[in-house]
Enzyme design. Structure first.
Site, PDB file in Angstrom:
ATOM      1  N   HIS A  51      20.695   4.586  -2.488  1.00  0.00           N
ATOM      2  CA  HIS A  51      20.297   4.441  -1.336  1.00  0.00           C
ATOM      3  C   HIS A  51      19.245   2.800  -1.825  1.00  0.00           C
ATOM      4  O   HIS A  51      18.659   3.140  -2.538  1.00  0.00           O
ATOM      5  CB  HIS A  51      19.655   4.652   0.235  1.00  0.00           C
ATOM      6  CG  HIS A  51      18.516   3.876   0.362  1.00  0.00           C
ATOM      7  ND1 HIS A  51      19.158   2.673   1.356  1.00  0.00           N
ATOM      8  CD2 HIS A  51      17.175   3.831   1.219  1.00  0.00           C
ATOM      9  CE1 HIS A  51      18.609   2.538   2.237  1.00  0.00           C
ATOM     10  NE2 HIS A  51      17.044   3.089   1.775  1.00  0.00           N
ATOM     11  N   CYS A  70      17.548   5.865   7.191  1.00  0.00           N
ATOM     12  CA  CYS A  70      18.509   5.041   5.553  1.00  0.00           C
ATOM     13  C   CYS A  70      19.262   6.133   5.253  1.00  0.00           C
ATOM     14  O   CYS A  70      20.255   5.865   3.786  1.00  0.00           O
ATOM     15  CB  CYS A  70      17.499   4.924   4.458  1.00  0.00           C
ATOM     16  SG  CYS A  70      16.570   3.440   5.103  1.00  0.00           S
ATOM     17  N   ASN A 123      17.467  -4.310   1.288  1.00  0.00           N
ATOM     18  CA  ASN A 123      17.748  -3.095   2.293  1.00  0.00           C
ATOM     19  C   ASN A 123      18.038  -3.285   3.021  1.00  0.00           C
ATOM     20  O   ASN A 123      17.765  -3.458   4.348  1.00  0.00           O
ATOM     21  CB  ASN A 123      16.289  -1.892   1.884  1.00  0.00           C
ATOM     22  CG  ASN A 123      15.517  -0.503   2.459  1.00  0.00           C
ATOM     23  OD1 ASN A 123      16.744  -0.539   3.212  1.00  0.00           O
ATOM     24  ND2 ASN A 123      15.096  -0.246   2.990  1.00  0.00           N
TER      25      ASN A 123
HETATM   26  O1  UT7 Z   1      14.578   2.548   3.266  1.00  0.00           O
HETATM   27  C1  UT7 Z   1      13.152   3.469   2.760  1.00  0.00           C
HETATM   28  C2  UT7 Z   1      12.559   2.289   2.940  1.00  0.00           C
HETATM   29  N1  UT7 Z   1      11.448   1.727   1.473  1.00  0.00           N
HETATM   30  C3  UT7 Z   1      11.014   1.986   0.576  1.00  0.00           C
HETATM   31  O2  UT7 Z   1      12.014   2.400  -0.416  1.00  0.00           O
HETATM   32  C4  UT7 Z   1      10.198   1.296   0.077  1.00  0.00           C
HETATM   33  C5  UT7 Z   1       9.010   1.797  -0.493  1.00  0.00           C
HETATM   34  N2  UT7 Z   1       7.376   1.369  -0.797  1.00  0.00           N
HETATM   35  C6  UT7 Z   1       8.232   0.333  -1.525  1.00  0.00           C
HETATM   36  O3  UT7 Z   1       8.894  -0.050  -2.042  1.00  0.00           O
HETATM   37  C7  UT7 Z   1       6.370  -0.462  -2.069  1.00  0.00           C
HETATM   38  O4  UT7 Z   1       5.828   0.372  -1.753  1.00  0.00           O
HETATM   39  C8  UT7 Z   1       6.337  -1.383  -1.630  1.00  0.00           C
HETATM   40  C9  UT7 Z   1       7.521  -2.922  -2.078  1.00  0.00           C
HETATM   41  C10 UT7 Z   1       6.376  -2.072  -0.448  1.00  0.00           C
HETATM   42  C11 UT7 Z   1       4.845  -2.067  -2.325  1.00  0.00           C
HETATM   43  O5  UT7 Z   1       4.535  -1.922  -3.492  1.00  0.00           O
HETATM   44  P1  UT7 Z   1       3.411  -1.523  -3.897  1.00  0.00           P
HETATM   45  O6  UT7 Z   1       3.258  -2.140  -5.362  1.00  0.00           O
HETATM   46  O7  UT7 Z   1       3.301  -0.377  -3.362  1.00  0.00           O
HETATM   47  O8  UT7 Z   1       2.381  -2.560  -3.168  1.00  0.00           O
HETATM   48  P2  UT7 Z   1       1.472  -2.303  -2.376  1.00  0.00           P
HETATM   49  O9  UT7 Z   1       1.712  -2.205  -0.674  1.00  0.00           O
HETATM   50  O10 UT7 Z   1       0.392  -1.272  -2.814  1.00  0.00           O
HETATM   51  O11 UT7 Z   1       0.829  -3.943  -1.937  1.00  0.00           O
HETATM   52  C12 UT7 Z   1      -0.361  -4.319  -2.992  1.00  0.00           C
HETATM   53  C13 UT7 Z   1      -0.949  -5.483  -2.977  1.00  0.00           C
HETATM   54  C14 UT7 Z   1      -1.499  -5.658  -1.938  1.00  0.00           C
HETATM   55  O12 UT7 Z   1      -2.264  -6.656  -1.829  1.00  0.00           O
HETATM   56  P3  UT7 Z   1      -4.067  -6.558  -2.290  1.00  0.00           P
HETATM   57  O13 UT7 Z   1      -4.338  -5.676  -1.416  1.00  0.00           O
HETATM   58  O14 UT7 Z   1      -3.926  -5.892  -4.148  1.00  0.00           O
HETATM   59  O15 UT7 Z   1      -5.013  -7.703  -2.483  1.00  0.00           O
HETATM   60  C15 UT7 Z   1      -0.938  -6.322  -0.864  1.00  0.00           C
HETATM   61  O16 UT7 Z   1      -1.423  -6.919   0.092  1.00  0.00           O
HETATM   62  O17 UT7 Z   1       0.227  -6.665  -2.767  1.00  0.00           O
HETATM   63  C16 UT7 Z   1       0.482  -7.955  -1.772  1.00  0.00           C
HETATM   64  N3  UT7 Z   1       1.421  -7.515  -0.872  1.00  0.00           N
HETATM   65  C17 UT7 Z   1       2.014  -8.317  -1.260  1.00  0.00           C
HETATM   66  N4  UT7 Z   1       2.153  -9.829  -1.416  1.00  0.00           N
HETATM   67  C18 UT7 Z   1       3.302 -11.066  -1.762  1.00  0.00           C
HETATM   68  C19 UT7 Z   1       1.885  -6.769  -0.241  1.00  0.00           C
HETATM   69  N5  UT7 Z   1       3.455  -6.783   0.307  1.00  0.00           N
HETATM   70  C20 UT7 Z   1       3.540  -8.528  -0.481  1.00  0.00           C
HETATM   71  C21 UT7 Z   1       4.071  -9.512  -0.328  1.00  0.00           C
HETATM   72  N6  UT7 Z   1       4.121 -10.406  -1.108  1.00  0.00           N
HETATM   73  N7  UT7 Z   1       5.372  -9.328   0.824  1.00  0.00           N
END
Ligand code: UT7
Length: 320
Positions: free
Chosen positions: A247, A114, A277
């Site tokens: 980004h 990225c 993204n």
């Molecule tokens: O180019 C650079 C690439 N990437 C990035 O910049 C991404 C950087 N990171 C992020 O944007 C965030 O960490 C994410 C958006 C990927 C995830 O958000 P988060 O607030 O860190 O969520 P998490 O991974 O801690 O997940 C929280 C909950 C989980 O459920 P439980 O365990 O709390 O029951 C996940 O299973 O959200 C759940 N979850 C979803 N639920 C619905 C994860 N993905 C999804 C989804 N829909 N798509």
């Protein structure tokens, strides 16, 4: 001394917008509410079957050349930033060169995920400032939809396909005021596609995997630090910045970066809602949107910033 300036921008998004609800309809266990709240993403675009990074790059490049008032034959350097090249080789840059009908430019790809576009732009700046080249085409082009694990809702909802391009030309006046590139391979495994082509087969897992929270924290820190580094290298305060074009990964990363820099959100170009993204394409696509809608104007201070797998990060500060 030779400086360089961006003289034209172009962007291209394939197909119709795909909404969060469309992903739910495709069977992904997610919701519009979760994606919009956690990331700010509402739409992304996906390339059609058979449509490659070089095809998206071609559309964006033609638009950037038109905006710059240049013909493909004027280009003497082509750099394509991509993590989703058309083939193992030749480079997507050479394939694009052929599609453009240019036979004289130096052409190569840059792989910095990225951050690839700001890496490419910085490399092009060095070529032009050295006097060896005069007119560069720098492109970010991706078909990330091809490397997503559709069973992993934590990543597959985040990414989209697209391409953005700029024409960078030698100039008597800056132009680019400062550049900064960084990498730390210690963090190679928090965002990766660990597969490879080996003996005619895929070895390893050729799909994107990510430690989202580690990436989030890293991105906020380095986007803030790099912005400070670029401003102080140019001898300017952050208040002199007219526009930050970071980004586009997550609106919450952009909001946290704005807070760290004490920069109003109104000065940040945000396209993540409509593009998702698009990795190396995200910065030039966002730049093109804001140039074409008239927000970014000649003479303004504009900062471009990338961060991504590697880990890699960096930015370019320019007087537009
Ligand atoms: O180019 C650079 C690439 N990437 C990035 O910049 C991404 C950087 N990171 C992020 O944007 C965030 O960490 C994410 C958006 C990927 C995830 O958000 P988060 O607030 O860190 O969520 P998490 O991974 O801690 O997940 C929280 C909950 C989980 O459920 P439980 O365990 O709390 O029951 C996940 O299973 O959200 C759940 N979850 C979803 N639920 C619905 C994860 N993905 C999804 C989804 N829909 N798509």
């Amino acid at each position: 001394m030779t400086f360089c300036r961006i003289t034209g921008t172009g962007g291209y998004l394939p197909g119709a917008p795909v909404s969060n609800d469309d992903l739910v309809a495709r069977g992904i266990q997610t919701s519009d509410e979760w994606i919009a709240d956690r990331t700010g993403i509402r739409f992304r675009h996906f390339a059609a079957d058979g449509e490659q990074s070089s095809d998206l790059a071609l559309h964006a490049s033609v638009r950037a050349l038109e905006a710059a008032g240049r013909a493909a034959a004027d280009i003497d350097l082509i750099i394509v930033a991509t993590s989703t090249p058309d083939q193992v080789f030749p480079s997507t840059a050479c394939i694009l060169q052929n599609k453009l009908g240019n036979r004289a430019a130096v052409a190569f790809d840059v792989q910095a995920v990225c951050s690839g576009f700001v890496y490419g732009l910085t490399i092009a700046e060095k070529f032009i400032r050295s006097g060896s080249h005069k007119c560069a085409l720098v492109v970010g082009a991706e078909v990330f939809s091809r490397i997503l694990d559709w069973e992993d809702r934590g990543t597959c909802v985040l990414f989209g396909d697209g391409a953005g391009a700029v024409v960078l030309e030698a100039s008597d006046e800056p132009g680019i005021l400062s550049t900064a590139l960084h990498a730390d391979g210690h963090y190679h495994d928090i965002l990766s596609v660990p597969g490879q082509v080996c003996n005619g087969a895929i070895a390893g897992r050729p799909l994107l995997q990510m430690d989202g929270q580690a990436v989030f924290k890293f991105a906020v820190k380095v986007l803030g630090d790099t912005a400070q580094e670029l401003m102080s290298a140019a001898g300017l305060p952050v208040t002199a910045l007219d526009w930050l074009v970071p980004h586009q990964a997550n609106i919450r990363i952009l909001q946290s970066t704005a807070r760290r820099l004490d920069l109003p959100m109104e000065k940040i170009i945000v396209t993540v809602a409509d593009h998702g993204n698009t990795s190396a394409a995200s910065v030039p696509l966002a730049l093109d949107v804001a140039v074409r809608d008239g927000r970014i104007r000649t003479g303004q201070h504009v900062m471009l910033e990338g961060v991504g797998g590697g880990f890699t990060w960096g930015g370019v500060l320019l007087r537009f």
